[in-house]
Scaffold this motif. Structure first.
Motif, PDB file in Angstrom:
ATOM      1  N   ARG A 196       0.865  -1.176   0.000  1.00 28.43           N
ATOM      2  CA  ARG A 196       0.000   0.000   0.000  1.00 28.43           C
ATOM      3  C   ARG A 196       0.903   1.228   0.000  1.00 28.43           C
ATOM      4  O   ARG A 196       2.105   1.118   0.245  1.00 28.43           O
ATOM      5  CB  ARG A 196      -0.876   0.008   1.250  1.00 28.43           C
ATOM      6  CG  ARG A 196      -1.824  -1.185   1.314  1.00 28.43           C
ATOM      7  CD  ARG A 196      -2.841  -0.962   2.423  1.00 28.43           C
ATOM      8  NE  ARG A 196      -3.643  -2.155   2.623  1.00 28.43           N
ATOM      9  CZ  ARG A 196      -4.686  -2.506   1.873  1.00 28.43           C
ATOM     10  NH1 ARG A 196      -5.051  -1.733   0.855  1.00 28.43           N
ATOM     11  NH2 ARG A 196      -5.365  -3.605   2.121  1.00 28.43           N
ATOM     12  N   GLU A 209      -7.223  -2.605  -5.226  1.00 28.68           N
ATOM     13  CA  GLU A 209      -8.313  -2.795  -4.265  1.00 28.68           C
ATOM     14  C   GLU A 209      -9.603  -2.094  -4.687  1.00 28.68           C
ATOM     15  O   GLU A 209     -10.680  -2.433  -4.220  1.00 28.68           O
ATOM     16  CB  GLU A 209      -7.867  -2.258  -2.889  1.00 28.68           C
ATOM     17  CG  GLU A 209      -8.697  -2.789  -1.749  1.00 28.68           C
ATOM     18  CD  GLU A 209      -8.179  -2.306  -0.398  1.00 28.68           C
ATOM     19  OE1 GLU A 209      -7.587  -1.206  -0.343  1.00 28.68           O
ATOM     20  OE2 GLU A 209      -8.374  -3.031   0.580  1.00 28.68           O
ATOM     21  N   PRO A 440      -4.379   7.693   0.327  1.00 31.21           N
ATOM     22  CA  PRO A 440      -5.113   6.664  -0.422  1.00 31.21           C
ATOM     23  C   PRO A 440      -6.436   6.254   0.234  1.00 31.21           C
ATOM     24  O   PRO A 440      -7.171   5.479  -0.356  1.00 31.21           O
ATOM     25  CB  PRO A 440      -4.138   5.483  -0.388  1.00 31.21           C
ATOM     26  CG  PRO A 440      -3.413   5.647   0.919  1.00 31.21           C
ATOM     27  CD  PRO A 440      -3.336   7.120   1.194  1.00 31.21           C
ATOM     28  N   ALA A 441      -6.750   6.810   1.452  1.00 24.93           N
ATOM     29  CA  ALA A 441      -7.980   6.376   2.132  1.00 24.93           C
ATOM     30  C   ALA A 441      -9.214   6.739   1.303  1.00 24.93           C
ATOM     31  O   ALA A 441     -10.122   5.931   1.140  1.00 24.93           O
ATOM     32  CB  ALA A 441      -8.050   6.996   3.524  1.00 24.93           C
ATOM     33  N   LYS A 443     -10.564   6.763  -1.902  1.00 33.85           N
ATOM     34  CA  LYS A 443     -10.132   6.117  -3.153  1.00 33.85           C
ATOM     35  C   LYS A 443     -10.427   6.976  -4.387  1.00 33.85           C
ATOM     36  O   LYS A 443      -9.704   6.926  -5.374  1.00 33.85           O
ATOM     37  CB  LYS A 443     -10.844   4.764  -3.318  1.00 33.85           C
ATOM     38  CG  LYS A 443     -10.487   3.784  -2.201  1.00 33.85           C
ATOM     39  CD  LYS A 443      -9.803   2.569  -2.763  1.00 33.85           C
ATOM     40  CE  LYS A 443      -9.301   1.638  -1.713  1.00 33.85           C
ATOM     41  NZ  LYS A 443      -7.845   1.536  -1.699  1.00 33.85           N
TER      42      LYS A 443
ATOM     43  N   ARG B  25      -8.490   4.498   9.961  1.00 27.86           N
ATOM     44  CA  ARG B  25      -8.144   4.470   8.545  1.00 27.86           C
ATOM     45  C   ARG B  25      -8.601   5.751   7.843  1.00 27.86           C
ATOM     46  O   ARG B  25      -7.882   6.322   7.041  1.00 27.86           O
ATOM     47  CB  ARG B  25      -8.809   3.252   7.907  1.00 27.86           C
ATOM     48  CG  ARG B  25      -8.031   2.823   6.693  1.00 27.86           C
ATOM     49  CD  ARG B  25      -8.346   1.432   6.249  1.00 27.86           C
ATOM     50  NE  ARG B  25      -7.729   1.269   4.932  1.00 27.86           N
ATOM     51  CZ  ARG B  25      -8.015   0.304   4.106  1.00 27.86           C
ATOM     52  NH1 ARG B  25      -8.884  -0.616   4.436  1.00 27.86           N
ATOM     53  NH2 ARG B  25      -7.419   0.239   2.938  1.00 27.86           N
ATOM     54  N   ASN B  26      -9.813   6.190   8.198  1.00 28.04           N
ATOM     55  CA  ASN B  26     -10.309   7.426   7.592  1.00 28.04           C
ATOM     56  C   ASN B  26      -9.475   8.631   7.982  1.00 28.04           C
ATOM     57  O   ASN B  26      -9.314   9.568   7.213  1.00 28.04           O
ATOM     58  CB  ASN B  26     -11.777   7.662   7.961  1.00 28.04           C
ATOM     59  CG  ASN B  26     -12.704   6.763   7.150  1.00 28.04           C
ATOM     60  OD1 ASN B  26     -12.359   6.374   6.028  1.00 28.04           O
ATOM     61  ND2 ASN B  26     -13.844   6.413   7.720  1.00 28.04           N
ATOM     62  N   ASP B  28      -6.406   8.383   8.548  1.00 26.69           N
ATOM     63  CA  ASP B  28      -5.054   8.073   8.062  1.00 26.69           C
ATOM     64  C   ASP B  28      -4.044   8.045   9.208  1.00 26.69           C
ATOM     65  O   ASP B  28      -2.945   8.576   9.104  1.00 26.69           O
ATOM     66  CB  ASP B  28      -4.632   9.082   6.978  1.00 26.69           C
ATOM     67  CG  ASP B  28      -3.459   8.570   6.125  1.00 26.69           C
ATOM     68  OD1 ASP B  28      -3.149   7.368   6.210  1.00 26.69           O
ATOM     69  OD2 ASP B  28      -2.876   9.370   5.396  1.00 26.69           O
TER      70      ASP B  28
END
Lengths: 490, 490
Positions: A196, A209, A440-441, A443, B25-26, B28
Motif C-alpha cells: 500500500r 483494491e 489513499p484512504a 479512493k 483508517r479514515n 489516516d
C-alpha cells in the motif's frame, strides 16, 4: 511472576497485555516494554501497553490478538516476566560505533523484530545506525537472508517465475497491472505482491483494491496463481518477510531508507515469493528518489546481492523526472490502467510505453521473446486484447468488486496563465498534494494531470484537476499547491 | 472528523485515545500516531493507541488522563484530526545530514516533545542524529534554554540558592542527602530534586523514598524549602523541564547519552529549579561513565554553558573507579547515609569523605566558608550533629515514614578464596547485579560491599553480601556474579 488472566476483548492489532501499575513496577517494566507470557511450554512476547484501573495486582488482561492465537482463557494462571532485548541492544550499539555486524548479529536483530522483542524506538536506533554507518555487501546479504528466512516462503511447480519491482517515488507510474497481464498472457508465472502507499497517494495494492479483493490468504493466492498464472495482491497479509514490514513502518516515520535495507527488503520479498527472474526499475532524475549516478551505484549492488541468491535479475534505469500516466490516486490510476488494457484512444501514452518496455524486458529475460523483440511481442499481446483477457481472469479469481469508476465530487481545475512549455512537474509536491487531498484512504480523490513535460500550453489550457471527497481536503490541497507551485512553464 | 466521546476509565499514564479501525483508517492514522482533539477552543494532542471492538465508527474513547485534565464528558462531540510532526521531521532529517540547527529548529523539536507530538521512534531518531553528528556550543545553549523554558520554573526570595549534581554511573555514591543537610545547616537554600534509578540499583529519589515522601507538588515543595532551607525530593512530579524526562526515557533504551544532551539536561533542570550556585561532580576512571580526559573536556563545556546562563558553577573531577559507600540498593544506601549523619563508627569512610569534600566546595563557592576552610566547616557541621538535625527537619517536613530499616531476607555472602589485595570492583557489573536482585523496586534488596579497592583480604574474608526478596532473584544475581566475577584480587 504468576498472574491470572482476565478477559478483555480488545483488538490491538498486535499482542498487547494490560496490567496494574504496581504489577508493572514489580516486573520493572514500563509502557512499551515487552513481557514474555508462558503457560506450560508455550511462550508469547507482548507489549506492555496500559495500566488499567479495573485490574487487580495479580491479574493480567490480554488483547484479543493473543486470546485468539493462543489457547489461553480467563482465570488461567500464566508466568509473566520482563523481556529485555539486551543482546540486540548491544548489537545496535556496536553498529552505532561503526563496527561490522556478523551473520549471527543480524539474525538476532531480525528475529527480535519478528518476535516483537524490539520496540519501535529500538528499531529506529537500528535503522539510524545502518543509515549513518552503512552495511557492506556481506552485511546486506545477511540482512536479506535473515529477513526472508524468518517468514513464510512460497514455492511453485513452474520454474519460470518472474516479477518486477520499482523502487518507487514517482506519482502514477502504475505499470504492474499492465506488465503482469501481458507477461502472464505470454505464459509466465507472476505471483505479484505489492504494498500500500507509504508516503505517496497510492500503492499498487490501493489501486487494485478499487476493483478486486487484494488481501488474500497464502493458500488462496497459490490457487489463483496456479489457475491464472498470476495475481495482483497485497503483500501484507501473507506473512512474507514480516521483519521488513516492521522495518518499513519505522523507516517511513522520517523517510529514512538506508540503501542496504532498500535492497534487502526488495530481494527478501522476491525470495519469499519464489521469484527466479526479477526486473528492477530504478526511476532517476529531478524529483525521483535517486540521481542517475546514484541509480548506477544502486544497480551494481542489486546485481551483486541477486547473484548471491541465484536470482536472474535485470535492472533498468528509467527517467523519473515527472509523474507517469495522467491520474494520481487509486480510482484515477485504475482508470488509466483500464484505458491502456482496452486500447482506448485517450490512454496515457507515457504509461503505456513504459509498461510495454518493462514487459518486453521480462519476456526477453525469460526466453519468451528473442533478444530485441520483447517490446514487439508485448505490444502484440496488449493490442490483441490478450492482456485484458488475462487481467480480467486475475481480477475475477481474486474477487471482482462491482464499482462505478468515477472521481470524487468536489472538483477544481487549474488553468495556465500564460503561453509556453511545461518545464517542471515536481513529483514530491504532487505526492504530498495527493495525500492532502485524502489519498489513499479516499479512493476516488486525486489529481488529474492534463499536460506533461515538454508539452506546449496556451493561456487558459487545463493543467491540473483536483478531486476531493470534502471541500476541506480540496482547499487543503489547493492551498499547498498555491504555496509551492509544482508546475512551472517557460 | 466529528466523533462522540465514550467513557472509558483507563489510566494510561499518558494521553491516549481509542478508536475503531475504520475511523483510524479514515483519519489516516496508525497505532502510535498522534491526533488532536478539539472542543471549542481547547486542544489536546493524544496518542492513538488501540482499535477496540466495542467502539462504533463515530465514537472515540479517551484515557482517564485526558478526562481528568480536560472538561470533556461522555457524549460530547469533539473535532479529531491527525497531527503530523512534519516540521520536526524535517529538522531531524536536517541534523541527520549533519547540518547545524537554529534556535527555532530546536525549540520546535522540544515543544513537539513536550506536547506529545513527537513519537518515541521519532525521538530516537533525534537522539541518534545528535549522537552521530553532535551539537556545537550554540546548539547546546538553545537546547538547554528550550528544555527549561518549556516547563515550570521555580523562584526563591533568597539569592544564595545552591545545588549539586553528579553525572552518575557509580554504585552507592549517595552523597546528596549528606551534602544537602550540611549546606542547609550552614544557612544555604538547596531545592534539591533527584531522579529515580534509570539503569542503576537506586537513584537518590528511590533512596529517600524509603524514609520520606518524595513526590511533592510544586507548592508543597516551595513551603518545605522556605521552612527548612532544603528538600530531598523526586524531580519527576514537578513539571520541571518535562522534555528532558521524555528524552531520558528514549535515551535509556540503548544508553545513548549524547554529551550535549547530558549537559543541557542537567543545566536546564538547575535553571528550572532556580539554582544560582551549582557544583557538578564528574566521576571518572575505570568503570565510570568517562575517562579523565573525557571528564576534562566535559568540564570545559559545562562551564561555557553555565556561564551563558549566569550560573555560578564549579566542576570537580572525582575518582570513580569503584562503588562509593558499602550499601547498594535503597535501604542499604539510606543505612549508610544515616550512619554518617549519626557519626557511627561503622559509617563508610569513603562516602563520608566525599560528602564533606563536596559540601566544603559549596560552602566556599557561596561564601559560607573562606577559601581553603570549606571542608573544615563541613566537618564541624557534621560532627556537631547539626547536619543530622537539619536532615530530620527536611524528612519530617516532607512526611516521614515509619519503617524498620533492615535488608531483605534471602541472603548469600561471597568469601575470598585467597589472600591478596582488591584490584578491581567493576561498577557496571555491580549495577547490573543490583538490578537483577530486584532494585530499585525491591527497596530492601541489594548488595553489601565488605572490601574496597586496595584493601588487604585473607582467604575466608567476607567480600560481598547479596540480599533479595526471593530465591529466584538471589540466584539470578548470583549466576550473573559467577559468570562475570566483578571483584578481582591480586
Amino acid at each position: 511472576m504468576k498472574l491470572k488472566i482476565k478477559k478483555f476483548m480488545v483488538d490491538a492489532g498486535r499482542p498487547v497485555v494490560f496490567m496494574h501499575e504496581n504489577t508493572a513496577r514489580n516486573l520493572d517494566v514500563h509502557v512499551g516494554d515487552r513481557v514474555e507470557i508462558q503457560k506450560n511450554k508455550r511462550k508469547i512476547v507482548a507489549v506492555v501497553d496500559l495500566v488499567i484501573g479495573f485490574l487487580n495486582i495479580n491479574e493480567i488482561a490480554l488483547s484479543r490478538d493473543i486470546l485468539n492465537y493462543e489457547t489461553l482463557k480467563s482465570g488461567d494462571l500464566v508466568d509473566v516476566k520482563a523481556v529485555f532485548s539486551q543482546r540486540s541492544s548491544l548489537i545496535i550499539a556496536k553498529k552505532m560505533q561503526g563496527e561490522k555486524l556478523s551473520k549471527k548479529d543480524i539474525y538476532t536483530i531480525i528475529e527480535d523484530i519478528v518476535n516483537n522483542i524490539l520496540t519501535e524506538p529500538e528499531i529506529a536506533y537500528f535503522v539510524s545506525a545502518v543509515y549513518e554507518k552503512c552495511f557492506d555487501i556481506d552485511e546486506t546479504i545477511y540482512l536479506t537472508e535473515a529477513i526472508y528466512k524468518t517468514g513464510n516462503i512460497l514455492s511453485w511447480k513452474n520454474n519460470v517465475v518472474a516479477d518486477k519491482h520499482s523502487i518507487g517515488g514517482i506519482p502514477g507510474n502504475r505499470t504492474s497491472p499492465i506488465v503482469v497481464s501481458i507477461c502472464a498472457a505470454a505464459g509466465l508465472t507472476l505471483p505479484k505482491t505489492s504494498s500500500r502507499a507509504i508516503t505517496s497517494a497510492a500503492g499498487t495494492a490501493d489501486v487494485m483494491e478499487v476493483i478486486t479483493k487484494v488481501d488474500l490468504e497464502s493458500s488462496n493466492l497459490k490457487k489463483i496463481v496456479e489457475k491464472t498464472g498470476a495475481c495482483l495482491a497485497w503483500g501484507g497479509s501473507l506473512g512474507l518477510a514480516p521483519a521488513d514490514d516492521k522495518l518499513i513502518k519505522v523507516e517511513r516515520i522520517l523517510n529514512v531508507d538506508p540503501e542496504s535495507q532498500l535492497i534487502a527488503s526488495i530481494i527478501a520479498k522476491k525470495l519469499a515469493v519464489g521469484s527466479k527472474y526479477v526486473l528492477i526499475d530504478i526511476p532517476y532524475g529531478d524529483g525521483a528518489k535517486v540521481s542517475k549516478s546514484e541509480a548506477e551505484k544502486l544497480k551494481r549492488k542489486f546485481l551483486i546481492i541477486a547473484k548471491h541468491f541465484r536470482i536472474n535479475m535485470k535492472v533498468v534505469l528509467t527517467l523519473g523526472n515527472q509523474p507517469i500516466g495522467d491520474g494520481i490516486g487509486p480510482v484515477l490510476e485504475i482508470i488509466d490502467v483500464l484505458k491502456i488494457l482496452n486500447n482506448s484512444s485517450t490512454a496515457p501514452k507515457d504509461l503505456e510505453d513504459k509498461s510495454i518496455f518493462l514487459a518486453g524486458e521480462i519476456l526477453e529475460m525469460t526466453g519468451k521473446s528473442q533478444k530485441g523483440s520483447g517490446k514487439l511481442t508485448a505490444n502484440q499481446i496488449l493490442y490483441s486484447g490478450k492482456a485484458l483477457k488475462k487481467f480480467n481472469e486475475i481480477i475475477n479469481a481474486q474477487g471482482r468488486k462491482k464499482v462505478k469508476l468515477s472521481p470524487a465530487k468536489f472538483k477544481k481545475t487549474i488553468f495556465s496563465k500564460k503561453n509556453g512549455t511545461i518545464k517542471i512537474i515536481d513529483n514530491k509536491i504532487i505526492n504530498i498534494m495527493g495525500r492532502k487531498i485524502g489519498c489513499p484512504a479516499d479512493k476516488r480523490a486525486g489529481l488529474y494531470i492534463h499536460k506533461h513535460l515538454g508539452n506546449k500550453v496556451k493561456r487558459g489550457d487545463e493543467l491540473l484537476t483536483f478531486y476531493a471527497e470534502s471541500k476541506e481536503k480540496l482547499n487543503d490541497s489547493l492551498t499547498f499547491f498555491k504555496s509551492t507551485r509544482p508546475i512551472k512553464i517557460n
